[in-house]
Each structure stands twice: as C-alpha cells, then as structure tokens.
Design a protein around this motif. Sequence first.
Motif, PDB file in Angstrom:
ATOM      1  N   LYS A   9      10.278   4.366   4.124  1.00  0.00           N
ATOM      2  CA  LYS A   9      10.988   5.195   5.105  1.00  0.00           C
ATOM      3  C   LYS A   9      10.894   4.634   6.515  1.00  0.00           C
ATOM      4  N   VAL A  10       9.770   3.978   6.817  1.00  0.00           N
ATOM      5  CA  VAL A  10       9.561   3.423   8.153  1.00  0.00           C
ATOM      6  C   VAL A  10      10.051   1.971   8.205  1.00  0.00           C
ATOM      7  N   ARG A  11      10.334   1.428   7.039  1.00  0.00           N
ATOM      8  CA  ARG A  11      10.829   0.044   6.895  1.00  0.00           C
ATOM      9  C   ARG A  11       9.803  -0.994   7.311  1.00  0.00           C
ATOM     10  N   LEU A  71       2.224  15.697   3.430  1.00  0.00           N
ATOM     11  CA  LEU A  71       3.592  15.667   2.918  1.00  0.00           C
ATOM     12  C   LEU A  71       3.657  15.158   1.475  1.00  0.00           C
ATOM     13  N   ASN A  72       2.476  14.967   0.862  1.00  0.00           N
ATOM     14  CA  ASN A  72       2.388  14.438  -0.505  1.00  0.00           C
ATOM     15  C   ASN A  72       3.195  13.163  -0.667  1.00  0.00           C
ATOM     16  N   MET A  73       3.037  12.269   0.299  1.00  0.00           N
ATOM     17  CA  MET A  73       3.779  11.017   0.324  1.00  0.00           C
ATOM     18  C   MET A  73       2.803   9.866   0.071  1.00  0.00           C
ATOM     19  N   SER A  74       3.215   8.916  -0.746  1.00  0.00           N
ATOM     20  CA  SER A  74       2.380   7.737  -0.977  1.00  0.00           C
ATOM     21  C   SER A  74       2.552   6.760   0.181  1.00  0.00           C
ATOM     22  N   ILE A 134       1.162  -0.258   6.286  1.00  0.00           N
ATOM     23  CA  ILE A 134       0.699   1.136   6.321  1.00  0.00           C
ATOM     24  C   ILE A 134      -0.802   1.182   6.060  1.00  0.00           C
ATOM     25  N   GLU A 135      -1.275   0.400   5.101  1.00  0.00           N
ATOM     26  CA  GLU A 135      -2.714   0.345   4.810  1.00  0.00           C
ATOM     27  C   GLU A 135      -3.492  -0.086   6.051  1.00  0.00           C
ATOM     28  N   LYS A 136      -2.974  -1.086   6.764  1.00  0.00           N
ATOM     29  CA  LYS A 136      -3.648  -1.568   7.978  1.00  0.00           C
ATOM     30  C   LYS A 136      -3.636  -0.519   9.080  1.00  0.00           C
ATOM     31  N   LEU A 144       7.419   6.659  12.717  1.00  0.00           N
ATOM     32  CA  LEU A 144       6.376   7.404  12.015  1.00  0.00           C
ATOM     33  C   LEU A 144       6.396   8.878  12.411  1.00  0.00           C
ATOM     34  N   SER A 145       6.569   9.144  13.693  1.00  0.00           N
ATOM     35  CA  SER A 145       6.573  10.539  14.142  1.00  0.00           C
ATOM     36  C   SER A 145       7.731  11.313  13.514  1.00  0.00           C
ATOM     37  N   THR A 146       8.875  10.658  13.360  1.00  0.00           N
ATOM     38  CA  THR A 146      10.035  11.309  12.740  1.00  0.00           C
ATOM     39  C   THR A 146       9.779  11.563  11.261  1.00  0.00           C
TER      40      THR A 146
END
Length: 65
Positions: A25-27, A15-18, A33-35, A51-53
């Motif tokens: 987005k997931v709050r 999705l070319n998302m950082s 996220i790194e973990k 995350l799935s959404t």
Amino acid sequence: MNTIGQTIKNAREMLNMSQEELAQKVRVGTQTIEKYESGEQIPSNQTLLKLSTVLELPAVELLQQ
C-alpha cells in the motif's frame, strides 16, 4: 514513549495488516517496513505521509517520539 517504528507496528497490527500488505500500500519493500518497525531506518517525509494515510493516523503522531 513510542518510537516511529513502534507506532507504525502498533497501528499496522490494530488494522490487522501484515507487513507485506502495508509495504504494498505504501509502495515500498517488505524489508523496508521491517527496518522502519525495528528502528533501523527512518521513513522519508513522503513515506511518512503515505504511512499516515494508510494507517489512518495523523502524520504528527508518527513524528512524536
């Protein structure tokens, strides 16, 4: 077979998302996220649903290891 972390990373990159964008987005924090992606931490069920959404993946796909 991919781990949850690898699946999250692959979907995010598709999705070319950082990591920072996904975290917002997931709050959760960027370090979280790194973990997840490194396998150091497993997301809670509630976070898996978020995350799935955001990643446009069925939740079951994130759970398959």
